[in-house]
Scaffold this motif. Structure first.
Motif, PDB file in Angstrom:
ATOM      1  N   VAL A 112      -9.132  -0.740  10.758  1.00  0.00           N
ATOM      2  CA  VAL A 112      -8.282  -0.507   9.589  1.00  0.00           C
ATOM      3  C   VAL A 112      -9.171  -0.433   8.352  1.00  0.00           C
TER       4      VAL A 112
ATOM      5  N   ASN B 253      -8.892   2.007  -2.350  1.00  0.00           N
ATOM      6  CA  ASN B 253      -8.087   1.854  -3.555  1.00  0.00           C
ATOM      7  C   ASN B 253      -8.719   2.710  -4.641  1.00  0.00           C
TER       8      ASN B 253
ATOM      9  N   ARG C 250      -6.091   4.142   9.579  1.00  0.00           N
ATOM     10  CA  ARG C 250      -6.234   3.423  10.848  1.00  0.00           C
ATOM     11  C   ARG C 250      -6.706   4.375  11.920  1.00  0.00           C
TER      12      ARG C 250
ATOM     13  N   THR D   3      -4.343   3.170   3.364  1.00  0.00           N
ATOM     14  CA  THR D   3      -4.786   2.478   4.570  1.00  0.00           C
ATOM     15  C   THR D   3      -5.010   3.514   5.660  1.00  0.00           C
TER      16      THR D   3
ATOM     17  N   ASP E 172      -9.252   0.050   4.193  1.00  0.00           N
ATOM     18  CA  ASP E 172      -8.458   0.046   2.956  1.00  0.00           C
ATOM     19  C   ASP E 172      -9.249   0.691   1.833  1.00  0.00           C
TER      20      ASP E 172
ATOM     21  N   PHE F 111       0.858  -1.193   0.000  1.00  0.00           N
ATOM     22  CA  PHE F 111       0.000   0.000   0.000  1.00  0.00           C
ATOM     23  C   PHE F 111       0.889   1.237   0.000  1.00  0.00           C
TER      24      PHE F 111
ATOM     25  N   GLU G  47     -12.238  -0.837  -0.206  1.00  0.00           N
ATOM     26  CA  GLU G  47     -11.809  -2.213  -0.423  1.00  0.00           C
ATOM     27  C   GLU G  47     -12.231  -3.097   0.746  1.00  0.00           C
ATOM     28  N   ALA G  48     -11.922  -2.678   1.940  1.00  0.00           N
ATOM     29  CA  ALA G  48     -12.294  -3.496   3.096  1.00  0.00           C
ATOM     30  C   ALA G  48     -12.178  -2.681   4.364  1.00  0.00           C
ATOM     31  N   ILE G  49     -12.864  -3.168   5.391  1.00  0.00           N
ATOM     32  CA  ILE G  49     -12.677  -2.627   6.738  1.00  0.00           C
ATOM     33  C   ILE G  49     -12.399  -3.817   7.638  1.00  0.00           C
TER      34      ILE G  49
ATOM     35  N   CYS H  56      -2.716   3.656  -5.994  1.00  0.00           N
ATOM     36  CA  CYS H  56      -2.555   4.348  -4.704  1.00  0.00           C
ATOM     37  C   CYS H  56      -3.485   3.733  -3.678  1.00  0.00           C
ATOM     38  N   ARG H  57      -3.042   2.668  -3.031  1.00  0.00           N
ATOM     39  CA  ARG H  57      -3.872   2.077  -1.971  1.00  0.00           C
ATOM     40  C   ARG H  57      -3.614   2.839  -0.680  1.00  0.00           C
TER      41      ARG H  57
END
Lengths: 372, 190
Positions: free
Chosen positions: B114, B118, B129, B127, B116, B28, B54-56, B124-125
């Motif tokens: 966290v 994208n 937090r 992250t 994510d 990332f 993308e995800a949590i 350019c990912r």
């Protein structure tokens, strides 16, 4: 009695679809609030085969988790293998011999074709056409035979290892794969004549279940779902991994956003995957299939890492947190269909029930991967 | 769209730290640390720039504070030992042994959420937090910005018990509907 007679103007009822229903391809339940034949509200209910793979990851070593990766998306297991081994290789700084990378791409692209063939058959079956399934399974059988000779299994593959693959191909594999490419290329026009150009299929899919590019972005849809909505996003091109940068292939993109567009994306992808396999077979270098210095007990350095790969259904990402020990501290598995299905509730609002089932089929659901 | 511009916008939105990471090594590009109150501002910046979710997920940092203290004590002991040895080597009187620093209550361990993000076009990912105390794990929901966050937040609530304040329907998604346990907490015993 009076309660029955006084019917309300906007009367709705709840229809339960699943968890055991042929159209959901596994144990998925959808709670539908219906107004006659039209859907007012759809709420997918998940978790019927939740196995907590992420917790399993925390109490076994990095290598012991490998077989789990083949048991999430059982239709494209090799891509899930690939995502996980690439992540660990990235974290531990392992390099992979070139021949192993080629074998990984060849096998996982063949696996992608087999996944799309199964989806093709099952999707048309959802729409009421039985015979295409038999043709698709006939072709798929050849891939399973090929992959069985290399990996030793037919469905839940666990072929990749940290630093390579566990087994080199035998002498029959390359001619077998070339024969299969030739065979499927000859069969594709037949599929298009039999199915794609069929007026009933067109009427069932065109302008049914439109998904906008903005909806894809808000829900994080990837894979054929976003490429059917005009978004040119493929992890193999976007953040290239393995040997994909050396391969010449196109990413099929359709603008319409309807079920037909997603159908066409997958059909085109079969041909592109065949192209990749063919090129990789031509270029396949000699050499070892396993890196020499892979430590027996792997301890990736402290930190967190992410690696994404393109599976048949979209972007599969693994996020790992390592505390420097031989087991992962935390392992997050980002599965593509989870995000793709999450937009179903919004996308099917106001649709006819049979159309919603066509939409659901065009999302290409694999339930064990959603539930993990 | 480029990562540099996003980095500046995120820093301007009040993020505690925006670090560039080595993509090839980490996977990332930007690592953003925010306070829970600043989360919505940071996510809005990403939304405006066209990122997709993308995800949590979460991470349970149980035992982190104790480990940090152990590390600090070991460091102090090593430093003191080195001082004594240096003095002995120079033939001087060893310095008086300093009493160990007062050890207060351990700070509370944290749960980390966290996120994510994208981008469909740029590589350019990002992250994001945010850390909250384990005894009061409350993070604002981002489901009004990203509809897809709805399920990811429910899943994270299932696994870690993080409460996403303002979530429209924070009921178990993958666990049974009556589940009152959070299996990914490090002190979870089945």
């Amino acid at each position: 009695m009076s309660a029955l007679i006084q019917s309300q103007a906007n009367e709705t009822f709840v229809l339960n679809l699943g968890p055991q229903h042929p159209a959901t391809h596994g144990v998925l339940r959808v709670k539908l609030t219906m107004d006659g034949e039209y859907i007012v509200e759809a709420e997918p209910v998940l978790g019927y085969i939740h196995r907590m793979h992420e917790k399993m990851g925390e109490n076994r070593t990095w290598a012991q988790f490998l077989p789990n990766t083949g048991r999430m998306d059982y239709l494209h297991a090799l891509a899930f293998n690939h995502g996980y081994v690439s992540l660990v290789e990235r974290a531990a700084g392992l390099t992979v011999p070139e021949r192993a990378e080629y074998l990984r791409v060849i096998t996982s692209e063949l696996n992608r074709v087999s996944s799309h063939l199964l989806w093709f058959g099952a999707f048309i079956l959802d729409l009421g056409g039985f015979s295409p399934l038999l043709y698709a399974f006939d072709d798929r059988e050849h891939i399973l035979d090929l992959l069985e000779s290399v990996t030793g299994s037919r469905l839940t593959y666990c072929y990749f290892r940290f630093g390579g693959v566990y087994n080199d191909i035998d002498d029959n594999f390359v001619p077998g794969a070339r024969a299969f490419i030739k065979r499927l290329r000859e069969r594709m026009p037949m599929y298009h004549n039999l199915v794609t150009k069929n007026i009933i299929l067109m009427k069932r899919l065109q302008e049914v279940g439109p998904i906008s590019a903005e909806m894809c972005r808000k829900y994080g849809a990837t894979g054929p779902v976003c490429r059917g909505s005009g978004i040119n996003f493929d992890v193999r091109k976007h953040e290239p991994y393995s040997i994909y940068p050396e391969m010449d292939f196109e990413v099929p993109v359709y603008e319409q956003g309807d079920s037909m567009a997603r159908y066409m994306v997958r059909m085109d992808e079969i041909e592109q995957s065949l192209r990749i396999v063919e090129q990789a077979l031509d270029k396949l270098p000699e050499g070892p299939v396993m890196a020499e210095k892979v430590p027996k007990i792997l301890k990736p350095p402290k930190g967190d890492y992410y690696h994404a790969v393109e599976t048949a259904r979209g972007s599969f990402g693994v996020r790992a947190v390592s505390d420097g020990s031989n087991t992962p501290y935390r392992l997050k598995l980002r599965s593509p269909t989870f995000s793709n299905l999450s937009l179903f509730g919004e996308a099917c609002r106001g649709m006819l029930l049979p159309d919603a089932l066509a939409l659901m089929g065009s999302l290409d659901l694999v339930i064990p991967e959603i539930d993990r | 769209m480029n990562c540099g511009a996003i980095k500046e916008n995120l820093a301007a939105s009040g993020a505690q730290a925006v670090n560039e990471t080595e993509y090839a090594r980490k996977g990332f590009a930007l690592d953003v640390q925010v306070a829970p109150e600043q989360l919505l501002a940071a996510v809005s910046v990403l939304d405006a720039a066209g990122f997709f979710i993308e995800a949590i997920t979460g991470v349970d940092w149980l035992g982190e504070q104790a480990a940090l203290r152990k590390e600090a004590v070991a460091k102090a002991a090593a430093a003191a030992k080195a001082k004594v040895e240096a003095a002995a080597a120079a033939g001087e009187e060893p310095p008086p042994v300093e009493p160990a620093a007062e050890q207060g209550e351990l700070a509370e361990d944290a749960l980390e959420a966290v996120y994510d993000f994208n981008h469909y076009e740029a590589l350019c990912r990002v992250t994001v937090r945010t850390r909250v105390p384990r005894s009061k794990p409350e993070v604002p929901t981002i489901s009004q910005i990203y509809s897809g966050a709805n399920w990811h937040e429910r899943e994270t609530h299932d696994f870690f018990g993080i409460i996403f304040v303002g979530h429209p329907c924070l009921v178990p998604l993958l666990l049974p509907e009556d589940a009152d346990y959070h299996p990914l907490l490090k002190d979870f015993r089945p």
